[in-house]
Design a protein around this motif. Sequence first.
Motif, mmCIF file in Angstrom:
data_model
loop_
_atom_site.group_PDB
_atom_site.id
_atom_site.type_symbol
_atom_site.label_atom_id
_atom_site.label_comp_id
_atom_site.label_asym_id
_atom_site.label_seq_id
_atom_site.Cartn_x
_atom_site.Cartn_y
_atom_site.Cartn_z
ATOM 1 N N ALA A 352 16.053 21.967 4.879
ATOM 2 C CA ALA A 352 16.713 22.633 5.999
ATOM 3 C C ALA A 352 18.023 21.939 6.364
ATOM 4 N N LYS A 355 20.650 23.097 4.320
ATOM 5 C CA LYS A 355 21.069 24.460 4.691
ATOM 6 C C LYS A 355 21.797 24.500 6.034
ATOM 7 N N VAL A 357 20.406 23.296 9.166
ATOM 8 C CA VAL A 357 19.555 23.486 10.342
ATOM 9 C C VAL A 357 18.540 22.350 10.403
ATOM 10 N N GLU A 389 21.054 32.641 13.697
ATOM 11 C CA GLU A 389 21.664 32.084 12.493
ATOM 12 C C GLU A 389 20.836 30.923 11.947
ATOM 13 N N GLY A 390 20.384 30.031 12.845
ATOM 14 C CA GLY A 390 19.629 28.872 12.407
ATOM 15 C C GLY A 390 18.289 29.227 11.792
ATOM 16 N N ARG A 393 18.817 30.420 8.336
ATOM 17 C CA ARG A 393 18.970 29.294 7.404
ATOM 18 C C ARG A 393 17.608 28.684 7.069
ATOM 19 N N ALA A 396 15.874 30.732 4.528
ATOM 20 C CA ALA A 396 16.406 30.493 3.191
ATOM 21 C C ALA A 396 15.874 29.202 2.612
#
Length: 400
Positions: A352, A355, A357, A389-390, A393, A396
């Motif tokens: 994370a 990415k 976050v 948004e976080g 992420r 993902a």
Amino acid sequence: MTLPFATRLNNVETSAIRELFKLLGKPGIISFAGGFPDSAMFDVPGIKESAAKALAEEPGAALQYGATEGYEPLRTQLAHFMQAKGAQDVEPQGLIVTTGSQQALDLLGKTMISPGDKVIVEAPTFLATIQCFRLYGADLVTAPVDAHGVQTDKLEKLIAEHKPKLVYLIPTFGNPSGAMLSRERRLKVLELAKKYKTLVVEDDPYGDLYFGEAPPPSILALSREVPGSREWIAHCGSLSKVLSPGLRVGWLVAQPELLAKATMCKQFSDAHTSTFAQATAAQYLKSGRMPDTLHRVRQVYAERAKAMGDALQKDLGDAIEFTRPNGGLFFWARLTGNGGKLKDSGELAKRAIEKGVAFVPGAPFFATNPDLSTLRLSFATVGVDKIVEGVGRLGAAVSR
């Protein structure tokens, strides 16, 4: 050179959360890791006005040494604050002011825990409490928690088996669990305290941060419904999450003998909590601004909590399990590993960060038998857009 440090330090480690914060200097990081309120929510004009009044009305008292038990006008205001929330028998002399509720926990450790004493805490629970009680040599036993707080049937078995020196609970929107202990279970806790003559410590820094319907009264407030239980309850309160952590104003409500011992120990550590901070807090509570401040904070945090819950459902789906909190600052979640996705939250934390976050893996919040699939997410200091948004992420990172 190695100094001969006290052996008690062998029982504790540096906070895993503090270590994580060293990784957050990367530009563009969206952090769900913090356990603190949003500084944008602070009532700066109200605090400024209260500080000015404290200096104008009682400059000598506000700037001088003070009583270890606390600044009397603040003790009076805190008693009124507690009474308004149902703890109607709390009087100014029935509480002492502490330097944040963290000091109240430390004083309880100093006064109650000898090396080897059994102490029951929730699984999971506040990391700093684990460290504090271990510093005094406690042998920690963990009681399981579900969405409705500590499981009181299992808690009773643990009390009967281990005969603990005390039981530590965060009944309302716990850190990190976010759980809210039901009224029925609160009454059961009181019955257990009375039956087994066991001190129950109620830590309540988040109880005023509810979204919608108010939580049940505190365990302290409900003690009037279980005659004989009141003397077995110690209650820790704080203004840190609802007014300002920087004031470092907390308090401890307990039976007179325990308060006397705690006051003696506080004399050794800091003599008294900052009189200027206490005088400022007293003026603020007296001003009547707190209800409006709490109303605003609740609205903002409720909106952010909803955004986080919606985003977790959308972007992580069946890769994560969680219960939406009804208040407080945190989501407590568990990775499922479904679809071959990541199940180890420690490994996810590393991915994370890559990415952009951050969150806190859940393992450090367990005194025993850590669940490596758990994690804590705080929505308090992040706006709705950044939450969306976080979490995207994070989704993902789980799928990578």
